[in-house]
Design a protein around this motif. Sequence first.
Motif, mmCIF file in Angstrom:
data_model
loop_
_atom_site.group_PDB
_atom_site.id
_atom_site.type_symbol
_atom_site.label_atom_id
_atom_site.label_comp_id
_atom_site.label_asym_id
_atom_site.label_seq_id
_atom_site.Cartn_x
_atom_site.Cartn_y
_atom_site.Cartn_z
ATOM 1 N N ALA B 243 0.833 -1.200 0.000
ATOM 2 C CA ALA B 243 0.000 0.000 0.000
ATOM 3 C C ALA B 243 0.867 1.248 0.000
ATOM 4 C CB ALA B 243 -0.918 -0.009 1.224
ATOM 5 N N ALA B 244 1.971 1.213 0.795
ATOM 6 C CA ALA B 244 2.856 2.378 0.854
ATOM 7 C C ALA B 244 3.494 2.628 -0.512
ATOM 8 C CB ALA B 244 3.933 2.164 1.917
ATOM 9 N N PHE B 247 0.990 3.943 -2.835
ATOM 10 C CA PHE B 247 0.649 5.318 -2.492
ATOM 11 C C PHE B 247 1.708 6.285 -3.015
ATOM 12 C CE2 PHE B 247 0.510 9.052 0.235
ATOM 13 C CZ PHE B 247 -0.834 9.375 0.135
ATOM 14 N N LEU B 248 2.960 5.832 -3.033
ATOM 15 C CA LEU B 248 4.037 6.687 -3.527
ATOM 16 C C LEU B 248 4.114 6.682 -5.052
ATOM 17 C CD1 LEU B 248 6.861 5.814 -0.999
ATOM 18 C CD2 LEU B 248 5.528 7.905 -1.120
#
Lengths: 349, 310
Positions: B243-244, B247-248
């Motif tokens: 997810a990180a 997201f980036l």
Amino acid sequence: MLAFLVQRISQALLVMFVISLISFSIQDGLGDPLQQMVGQSVSEAEREKIREELGLNDSFVVQYLRFAGQAVQGDLGTSYFYGKPTLEVIFEHLPATLELVIGASLIIGFLSVPIGVYAAIRPRAWLSKFFMGISTVGISIPVFLTAIVLIQLFSIGVTVNWFPPETGWGSWLNGLFSTEGGMPSYGRGDGLVHLFGTWHSGFFSSDGLRHLTLPAISLASIMLPLFIRLIRAEMMEVLQSDYIRYAQAKGLAPHRIHFLHALKNTMLPVITVGGVQLGIMVAYTILTETVFQWPGVGLMFLEAITRSDIPLIVSYLMVVGLIFVVTNTVVDLVYGLVNPTVKLTGKKA
Amino acid sequence: MTTATVSRWDRFRESFLWYSFKRDKIAIVSFVVFVAIVLAGVFAPLFAPADPYDLAQINIMNSELPPVWMAGGDAQFPLGTDAQGRDLLSTILYGTRVSLLIGFGAVLMQGALGILFGLLAGYLGGRVDAVLMRIADVQLSFSTLMVAIIVGAVFKASFGNLMFGEIAIYMLIVIIGIAEWPQIARTVRASVLAEKKKEYVDAAKVMGFGTNRIMFRHILPNTLSPIFVISTVQIANAIISEAALSFLGLGMPETQPSLGSLIKSGFDYIQSGSWWITLIPGLVLVVLVLVINLLGDWLRDMMNPRLYKG
């Protein structure tokens, strides 16, 4: 001690060497620099000439040595996008990140110690269970989601009308669950004060501090549960030890036992773990800075990736690698100093 | 069923694991929620009202509709729509599927790397051990997220945006696998060090079995339970890492969204008041990760004999 010192520092140098090697191979592997420097119209013969002049035909080892030699002298190349030496660009962005990390560390320090100690002294109190429950949930929430929720609550604001607003208690309850909004969620604000060099600080104006609030809370939220659990676990272990029982038997006041005698020995492992975690926070600054458009090195790195600004990517990796290696080495050395029972050969069990 | 033969199911029902599971409300609730989310993800094409990958079903006029319980909501879109006019419930179901796939895939990947390197380091010892564990130490001191971001950035830069988008699922599995293997390798190494002193290993050596056979056939099966425990938590970690990265912008493209890229694409519209596009997928992500972590905690307490309470 000297052997320990030498061993740790040589290890740090070795790690730095590997990081530089990896960074350099990235630079080497990502496309042809000539394509970014010259246009279509340059002939193959001329390309070959430039290639030779730039030393691109040399072997990998020769090229790496040249790169390393320049890096040691503080020259990591020029950013394609900014048109400036990459180190200069990084130092322009570094203060913003450092202030974010300092702000978050302050929040963590002031909250985790009292909560952790309380949860250790009264493990069965409902408040302790509440804090431990919150910290379990907190570990499961990614930092960017915390940031988004904070923006929704305190920057945009939430108006609630779950209860009938006609009645007095209804509108009171609605007001209770609604939030005002208005906190800045973008950048560092106008109130920056120039300190020295490239350091413009937001600590000295109310606008700067307001801009710092939400990002610092977000960044702190990811580390806070970890520290609360750590302090609680260490404190509970210390409270079992003989010298604490002796102090209790002697009839010392509980707050003196807890905060003077027990806390001292609790903080030792906490500080060393904390030192390492501070490095890890750099990774989370990338996420936090992206959400809040905070002009620090994390956002800069991410923008460098989207712009394929390879020299800047490489320099960022080198600088961050250096920060990690230095923090870890210093933490190891400090731990070796304050806790002589650590094996001086440095071999971990 | 006769009582004479004890089936596997009977043995399971009499085990300590099942006994303690029945008595732990948090574990039961977590398990039920986890299974529900996994089923919803796996059978997303059956449950979802619309197919978010099918461009023909999307109408841009439906974009940013709020959930059905808010003013302006449409019964056709129970959780509202995103900025492209896709049904949010469907995209979340498909996104959960992608996130789970990457989570499990990445754990298989790091399990393979971690078990191999952990076994080698623990059993062979000496220089192999020193080198492998030093790499693991350095990687862990950088934090797995940082390593994942760096590897992701390098992969994305060297494969190009388009290519990366097409094979993003496999890329992410590899990236997270590379970033997180030290966690498993350390656990494996620790149990191998304990196991290799036992008599059955000496016996196997005396019988003249080869190193590979002893490592994989004799020692490995005895180190499985700690691997199992840590893998549970690692699935949660992998899902968060994915997810990180998404997201980036280093993860799944918006055309084939995971929970992370849904949160990212919704975040661009939060200032216009469309909180549901980002916060509902966010809630699903948190619940998923939370129940996996709770199950992992429970499993760790159960499998650690020092903590047996009964």
